[in-house]
Write a protein that holds these residues in place. Structure first.
Motif, PDB file in Angstrom:
ATOM      1  N   UNK A  27       0.847  -1.192   0.000  1.00  0.00           N
ATOM      2  CA  UNK A  27       0.000   0.000   0.000  1.00  0.00           C
ATOM      3  C   UNK A  27       0.882   1.241   0.000  1.00  0.00           C
ATOM      4  N   UNK A  28       0.559   2.178  -0.856  1.00  0.00           N
ATOM      5  CA  UNK A  28       1.288   3.437  -0.931  1.00  0.00           C
ATOM      6  C   UNK A  28       0.423   4.546  -0.365  1.00  0.00           C
ATOM      7  N   UNK A  29       1.069   5.491   0.266  1.00  0.00           N
ATOM      8  CA  UNK A  29       0.360   6.669   0.758  1.00  0.00           C
ATOM      9  C   UNK A  29       0.831   7.853  -0.089  1.00  0.00           C
ATOM     10  N   UNK A  30       0.083   8.159  -1.131  1.00  0.00           N
ATOM     11  CA  UNK A  30       0.462   9.244  -2.035  1.00  0.00           C
ATOM     12  C   UNK A  30       0.210  10.575  -1.346  1.00  0.00           C
ATOM     13  N   UNK A  87      11.422   8.722  -2.834  1.00  0.00           N
ATOM     14  CA  UNK A  87      10.051   8.741  -3.340  1.00  0.00           C
ATOM     15  C   UNK A  87       9.751   7.531  -4.214  1.00  0.00           C
ATOM     16  N   UNK A  88       8.556   6.970  -4.034  1.00  0.00           N
ATOM     17  CA  UNK A  88       7.965   6.072  -5.022  1.00  0.00           C
ATOM     18  C   UNK A  88       7.159   6.971  -5.944  1.00  0.00           C
ATOM     19  N   UNK A 133      10.709   3.340  -4.391  1.00  0.00           N
ATOM     20  CA  UNK A 133      11.913   3.997  -3.871  1.00  0.00           C
ATOM     21  C   UNK A 133      13.114   3.126  -4.200  1.00  0.00           C
ATOM     22  N   UNK A 134      14.244   3.776  -4.430  1.00  0.00           N
ATOM     23  CA  UNK A 134      15.462   3.032  -4.747  1.00  0.00           C
ATOM     24  C   UNK A 134      15.729   2.947  -6.236  1.00  0.00           C
ATOM     25  N   UNK A 135      14.959   3.705  -7.018  1.00  0.00           N
ATOM     26  CA  UNK A 135      15.142   3.740  -8.462  1.00  0.00           C
ATOM     27  C   UNK A 135      15.282   5.190  -8.909  1.00  0.00           C
ATOM     28  N   UNK A 136      16.194   5.436  -9.854  1.00  0.00           N
ATOM     29  CA  UNK A 136      16.260   6.735 -10.512  1.00  0.00           C
ATOM     30  C   UNK A 136      15.239   6.708 -11.646  1.00  0.00           C
ATOM     31  N   UNK A 137      14.723   7.877 -12.005  1.00  0.00           N
ATOM     32  CA  UNK A 137      13.673   7.954 -13.016  1.00  0.00           C
ATOM     33  C   UNK A 137      13.932   9.119 -13.974  1.00  0.00           C
ATOM     34  N   UNK A 138      13.554   8.906 -15.217  1.00  0.00           N
ATOM     35  CA  UNK A 138      13.625   9.966 -16.204  1.00  0.00           C
ATOM     36  C   UNK A 138      12.711   9.669 -17.369  1.00  0.00           C
ATOM     37  N   UNK A 180       5.034   9.476  -3.064  1.00  0.00           N
ATOM     38  CA  UNK A 180       4.685   9.130  -1.688  1.00  0.00           C
ATOM     39  C   UNK A 180       5.570   9.839  -0.659  1.00  0.00           C
ATOM     40  N   UNK A 181       6.282  10.874  -1.098  1.00  0.00           N
ATOM     41  CA  UNK A 181       7.085  11.681  -0.185  1.00  0.00           C
ATOM     42  C   UNK A 181       7.271  13.052  -0.837  1.00  0.00           C
ATOM     43  N   UNK A 182       7.495  14.056  -0.032  1.00  0.00           N
ATOM     44  CA  UNK A 182       7.620  15.418  -0.544  1.00  0.00           C
ATOM     45  C   UNK A 182       9.002  15.674  -1.152  1.00  0.00           C
TER      46      UNK A 182
END
Length: 188
Positions: A41-44, A69-70, A114-119, A134-136
Protein backbone atom coordinates in the motif's frame (compact mmCIF):
# COMPACT_ATOMS: atom_id res chain seq x y z
CA UNK A 1 -6.95 -3.02 -14.37
CA UNK A 2 -4.05 -5.31 -15.27
CA UNK A 3 -0.90 -5.12 -13.16
CA UNK A 4 2.29 -6.91 -14.12
CA UNK A 5 6.00 -6.73 -13.39
CA UNK A 6 8.13 -4.96 -15.97
CA UNK A 7 11.42 -6.26 -17.34
CA UNK A 8 13.01 -4.81 -14.18
CA UNK A 9 12.10 -6.51 -10.89
CA UNK A 10 9.93 -4.44 -8.53
CA UNK A 11 8.85 -1.94 -11.22
CA UNK A 12 5.25 -2.56 -12.26
CA UNK A 13 3.20 -1.68 -15.34
CA UNK A 14 -0.46 -0.85 -14.81
CA UNK A 15 -2.87 -1.07 -17.75
CA UNK A 16 -6.31 0.35 -17.03
CA UNK A 17 -9.48 -0.94 -18.61
CA UNK A 18 -10.72 1.79 -20.92
CA UNK A 19 -14.36 2.20 -21.87
CA UNK A 20 -14.86 4.28 -24.97
CA UNK A 21 -17.65 5.27 -27.32
CA UNK A 22 -18.51 8.13 -29.65
CA UNK A 23 -18.44 10.55 -26.68
CA UNK A 24 -14.87 9.76 -25.70
CA UNK A 25 -13.52 7.44 -23.01
CA UNK A 26 -13.48 6.70 -19.29
CA UNK A 27 -10.99 4.78 -17.16
CA UNK A 28 -9.93 4.50 -13.53
CA UNK A 29 -6.38 5.80 -13.33
CA UNK A 30 -5.94 4.65 -9.74
CA UNK A 31 -7.71 2.08 -7.55
CA UNK A 32 -6.00 1.49 -4.22
CA UNK A 33 -7.96 -1.70 -3.52
CA UNK A 34 -6.87 -3.32 -6.80
CA UNK A 35 -3.28 -2.12 -6.70
CA UNK A 36 -2.77 -3.12 -3.06
CA UNK A 37 -3.79 -6.71 -3.92
CA UNK A 38 -0.58 -6.95 -5.96
CA UNK A 39 1.72 -4.41 -4.34
CA UNK A 40 2.29 -2.87 -0.96
CA UNK A 41 0.00 0.00 0.00
CA UNK A 42 1.29 3.44 -0.93
CA UNK A 43 0.36 6.67 0.76
CA UNK A 44 0.46 9.24 -2.04
CA UNK A 45 1.09 12.76 -0.70
CA UNK A 46 1.43 14.85 -3.85
CA UNK A 47 0.42 14.91 -7.52
CA UNK A 48 2.78 16.57 -10.03
CA UNK A 49 2.35 17.51 -13.68
CA UNK A 50 4.74 18.82 -16.31
CA UNK A 51 4.33 20.07 -19.87
CA UNK A 52 7.33 19.52 -22.13
CA UNK A 53 8.12 19.84 -25.83
CA UNK A 54 9.65 17.22 -28.12
CA UNK A 55 13.20 16.28 -27.21
CA UNK A 56 12.99 17.37 -23.57
CA UNK A 57 14.79 14.83 -21.43
CA UNK A 58 14.14 15.04 -17.69
CA UNK A 59 16.28 12.79 -15.52
CA UNK A 60 17.66 10.61 -14.25
CA UNK A 61 16.47 11.84 -10.83
CA UNK A 62 16.00 10.43 -7.36
CA UNK A 63 16.00 11.57 -3.72
CA UNK A 64 17.98 10.16 -0.82
CA UNK A 65 16.30 8.94 2.39
CA UNK A 66 14.52 10.12 4.36
CA UNK A 67 13.02 11.86 1.32
CA UNK A 68 13.16 8.94 -1.15
CA UNK A 69 10.05 8.74 -3.34
CA UNK A 70 7.97 6.07 -5.02
CA UNK A 71 6.25 7.34 -8.18
CA UNK A 72 3.17 6.34 -10.14
CA UNK A 73 3.69 7.93 -13.58
CA UNK A 74 1.53 8.35 -16.68
CA UNK A 75 1.10 10.52 -19.76
CA UNK A 76 -2.06 12.56 -20.22
CA UNK A 77 -1.17 13.99 -23.65
CA UNK A 78 1.48 12.94 -26.14
CA UNK A 79 4.06 10.22 -25.64
CA UNK A 80 7.31 9.73 -23.75
CA UNK A 81 10.01 7.14 -23.37
CA UNK A 82 9.97 6.41 -19.64
CA UNK A 83 13.07 5.03 -17.88
CA UNK A 84 13.67 3.52 -14.43
CA UNK A 85 17.14 2.55 -13.14
CA UNK A 86 17.71 0.29 -10.12
CA UNK A 87 20.10 2.09 -7.74
CA UNK A 88 19.50 -0.08 -4.65
CA UNK A 89 22.81 -1.03 -3.06
CA UNK A 90 23.13 -4.80 -3.05
CA UNK A 91 20.32 -5.36 -5.54
CA UNK A 92 21.04 -8.08 -8.13
CA UNK A 93 19.68 -5.58 -10.68
CA UNK A 94 21.82 -2.64 -9.55
CA UNK A 95 22.53 -0.36 -12.53
CA UNK A 96 20.02 -2.10 -14.80
CA UNK A 97 17.21 -0.16 -16.41
CA UNK A 98 13.87 -0.61 -18.11
CA UNK A 99 12.18 1.53 -20.74
CA UNK A 100 8.58 1.77 -21.85
CA UNK A 101 6.63 4.12 -24.06
CA UNK A 102 3.83 5.82 -22.16
CA UNK A 103 1.24 7.66 -24.20
CA UNK A 104 -2.22 9.11 -24.21
CA UNK A 105 -3.18 6.24 -26.52
CA UNK A 106 -1.95 3.27 -24.47
CA UNK A 107 -2.76 4.89 -21.09
CA UNK A 108 -0.21 2.64 -19.37
CA UNK A 109 1.26 3.69 -16.05
CA UNK A 110 4.47 2.70 -14.29
CA UNK A 111 4.86 2.24 -10.55
CA UNK A 112 8.47 2.99 -9.65
CA UNK A 113 9.36 2.23 -6.02
CA UNK A 114 11.91 4.00 -3.87
CA UNK A 115 15.46 3.03 -4.75
CA UNK A 116 15.14 3.74 -8.46
CA UNK A 117 16.26 6.74 -10.51
CA UNK A 118 13.67 7.95 -13.02
CA UNK A 119 13.63 9.97 -16.20
CA UNK A 120 11.71 10.46 -19.41
CA UNK A 121 12.16 11.78 -22.95
CA UNK A 122 9.33 13.48 -24.85
CA UNK A 123 8.74 11.75 -28.20
CA UNK A 124 5.67 13.74 -29.36
CA UNK A 125 5.44 17.46 -30.21
CA UNK A 126 4.35 18.10 -26.62
CA UNK A 127 3.57 15.88 -23.64
CA UNK A 128 1.76 16.33 -20.36
CA UNK A 129 3.34 14.01 -17.82
CA UNK A 130 1.57 13.32 -14.51
CA UNK A 131 2.78 11.48 -11.44
CA UNK A 132 1.95 10.74 -7.83
CA UNK A 133 4.69 10.60 -5.19
CA UNK A 134 4.68 9.13 -1.69
CA UNK A 135 7.08 11.68 -0.18
CA UNK A 136 7.62 15.42 -0.54
CA UNK A 137 10.30 17.04 -2.68
CA UNK A 138 13.54 17.95 -0.92
CA UNK A 139 16.06 19.99 -2.90
CA UNK A 140 18.86 18.99 -0.50
CA UNK A 141 18.12 15.27 -1.03
CA UNK A 142 17.70 15.37 -4.81
CA UNK A 143 20.36 13.70 -6.93
CA UNK A 144 20.84 13.37 -10.68
CA UNK A 145 22.54 10.59 -12.62
CA UNK A 146 23.97 11.54 -15.99
CA UNK A 147 21.38 10.68 -18.63
CA UNK A 148 23.97 9.12 -20.96
CA UNK A 149 26.02 7.20 -18.40
CA UNK A 150 27.56 4.37 -20.47
CA UNK A 151 27.43 1.97 -17.51
CA UNK A 152 23.60 2.18 -17.67
CA UNK A 153 23.34 2.31 -21.46
CA UNK A 154 19.88 3.77 -22.05
CA UNK A 155 18.91 4.01 -25.74
CA UNK A 156 17.08 7.34 -25.68
CA UNK A 157 15.98 6.95 -29.33
CA UNK A 158 17.00 10.50 -30.31
CA UNK A 159 20.43 11.86 -31.13
CA UNK A 160 22.03 14.14 -28.56
CA UNK A 161 21.67 17.10 -30.93
CA UNK A 162 17.86 16.79 -30.65
CA UNK A 163 17.76 16.68 -26.85
CA UNK A 164 16.74 19.58 -24.61
CA UNK A 165 18.32 19.27 -21.16
CA UNK A 166 18.29 21.42 -18.04
CA UNK A 167 21.65 22.61 -16.73
CA UNK A 168 21.21 20.23 -13.78
CA UNK A 169 20.71 17.24 -16.08
CA UNK A 170 23.68 18.17 -18.27
CA UNK A 171 26.01 17.82 -15.27
CA UNK A 172 24.56 14.76 -13.56
CA UNK A 173 27.05 12.31 -12.07
CA UNK A 174 28.02 8.85 -13.29
CA UNK A 175 26.30 6.00 -11.44
CA UNK A 176 29.66 5.05 -9.91
CA UNK A 177 29.91 8.55 -8.35
CA UNK A 178 26.42 9.04 -6.90
CA UNK A 179 25.09 8.55 -3.39
CA UNK A 180 23.03 5.39 -3.16
CA UNK A 181 21.36 3.77 -0.21
CA UNK A 182 20.77 0.29 1.17
CA UNK A 183 17.41 -1.33 0.48
CA UNK A 184 16.66 -1.36 4.21
CA UNK A 185 16.41 2.46 4.18
CA UNK A 186 13.81 2.68 1.41
CA UNK A 187 10.70 2.91 3.57
CA UNK A 188 12.18 4.14 6.83
Amino acid sequence: MNIYESTLADVFIIEPKVWGDERGYFFESYREDLISKHLRKFHWVQDNESLSVKGVLRGLHYQLPPFAQSKLVRVIRGSVLDVAVDIRKGSPNFGKHMTIELSEENKKQVLIPRGFAHGFLVLSDTAIFSYKVDNYYSKESERSILWNDPSIGVDWQLSESHLVLSEKDKVGKQLSEVDIFPSSDLYA
